[in-house]
Design a protein around this motif. Structure first.
Motif, PDB file in Angstrom:
ATOM      1  N   HIS A   1       0.843  -1.190   0.000  1.00  0.00           N
ATOM      2  CA  HIS A   1       0.000   0.000   0.000  1.00  0.00           C
ATOM      3  C   HIS A   1       0.881   1.244   0.000  1.00  0.00           C
ATOM      4  O   HIS A   1       2.071   1.177   0.308  1.00  0.00           O
ATOM      5  CB  HIS A   1      -0.924  -0.013   1.220  1.00  0.00           C
TER       6      HIS A   1
ATOM      7  N   HIS B   1       1.159   3.712   1.979  1.00  0.00           N
ATOM      8  CA  HIS B   1       1.826   4.074   3.243  1.00  0.00           C
ATOM      9  C   HIS B   1       3.068   3.222   3.498  1.00  0.00           C
ATOM     10  O   HIS B   1       3.950   3.609   4.252  1.00  0.00           O
ATOM     11  CB  HIS B   1       0.845   3.971   4.423  1.00  0.00           C
ATOM     12  N   ASP B   2       3.147   2.037   2.835  1.00  0.00           N
ATOM     13  CA  ASP B   2       4.332   1.193   2.988  1.00  0.00           C
ATOM     14  C   ASP B   2       5.558   1.838   2.353  1.00  0.00           C
ATOM     15  O   ASP B   2       6.695   1.537   2.737  1.00  0.00           O
ATOM     16  CB  ASP B   2       4.103  -0.176   2.327  1.00  0.00           C
TER      17      ASP B   2
ATOM     18  N   GLU C   1       5.726   5.354   1.661  1.00  0.00           N
ATOM     19  CA  GLU C   1       5.821   6.790   1.936  1.00  0.00           C
ATOM     20  C   GLU C   1       7.089   7.149   2.701  1.00  0.00           C
ATOM     21  O   GLU C   1       7.743   8.151   2.414  1.00  0.00           O
ATOM     22  CB  GLU C   1       4.580   7.268   2.703  1.00  0.00           C
ATOM     23  N   GLU C   2       7.442   6.331   3.698  1.00  0.00           N
ATOM     24  CA  GLU C   2       8.643   6.630   4.482  1.00  0.00           C
ATOM     25  C   GLU C   2       9.903   6.497   3.644  1.00  0.00           C
ATOM     26  O   GLU C   2      10.838   7.290   3.785  1.00  0.00           O
ATOM     27  CB  GLU C   2       8.720   5.722   5.707  1.00  0.00           C
TER      28      GLU C   2
ATOM     29  N   ASN D   1      10.252  -1.817   7.953  1.00  0.00           N
ATOM     30  CA  ASN D   1       9.098  -1.937   7.078  1.00  0.00           C
ATOM     31  C   ASN D   1       9.422  -2.747   5.824  1.00  0.00           C
ATOM     32  O   ASN D   1       8.666  -3.634   5.419  1.00  0.00           O
ATOM     33  CB  ASN D   1       8.589  -0.547   6.683  1.00  0.00           C
TER      34      ASN D   1
END
Length: 202
Positions: A70, A72-73, A75-76, A135
């Motif tokens: 996804h 958000h996986d 984004e960092e 992550n």
């Protein structure tokens, strides 16, 4: 006179060599060797990453290519790449303005590192490194993601995200022999935090 690009490349060479020196013990652990090479070459290697980073900003439109991943996986990771670019660019500009030459040593590097006064940004960068490692390690446990990365090489090239796709695929492959990321991630975090605090006398 050296160009900004030449200063950026010199900076990346210096940082890659410094990381290899400071984390030789981690890279000598067989399971960590591919991950160390990925970290030294794909995050801080001596080449221009601007195209890859530009493609990263477009990756959100093609996230459905990777099952179970996804936005958000990633984004960092994308924030880390962007912040690293900004910090390196700032240092390169300072060095170029001071005309220190591209053969600078660690003393000169640390002088400009302190002069930039970016403690909070550096701390954010370090926290992003740690959380991204955890992550990405979690994502690397999925064989479906690995299969999708291998099968979408042509599609990635077709839609213009081949460099960031290669970056993700190499990161995935580098983690396959790793059974736990804790020692690698926490060792980097502790040592870099100690170094950061030493440089800023915190």
């Amino acid at each position: 006179m050296n160009t900004l690009r030449q200063y950026r490349i010199a900076l990346q060479i210096f940082q890659s060599n410094r990381l290899r020196r400071d984390y030789r013990d981690l890279s000598e652990v067989p399971a960590y060797e591919p991950l160390g090479e990925f970290f030294f070459n794909e995050m801080y290697g001596p080449r221009d990453f601007s195209r890859r980073d530009q493609e990263g900003r477009r990756l959100a439109h093609f996230i459905d290519l990777l099952p179970g991943v996804h936005l958000h996986d990633l984004e960092e990771i994308l924030e880390l790449l962007d912040l690293t670019y900004q910090l390196d660019d700032d240092l390169a500009q300072r060095m170029m303005a001071a005309n220190v030459g591209t053969d600078f040593d660690e003393t000169v590097y640390e002088h400009f590192y302190r002069e930039a006064d970016k403690y909070d940004d550096r701390l954010r960068q370090l926290n992003l490194v740690r959380s991204s490692l955890y992550n990405v390690f979690r994502l690397s446990r999925s064989s479906l993601i690995g299969m999708a990365l291998r099968q979408t090489v042509f599609v990635a090239r077709l839609v213009g995200i081949s460099e960031v796709h290669t970056f993700l695929r190499r990161g995935y492959d580098a983690l396959q022999r790793v059974t736990t990321i804790d020692h690698f991630a926490e060792t980097i975090y502790r040592r870099e935090l100690d170094r950061l605090n030493r440089l800023y006398q915190r």
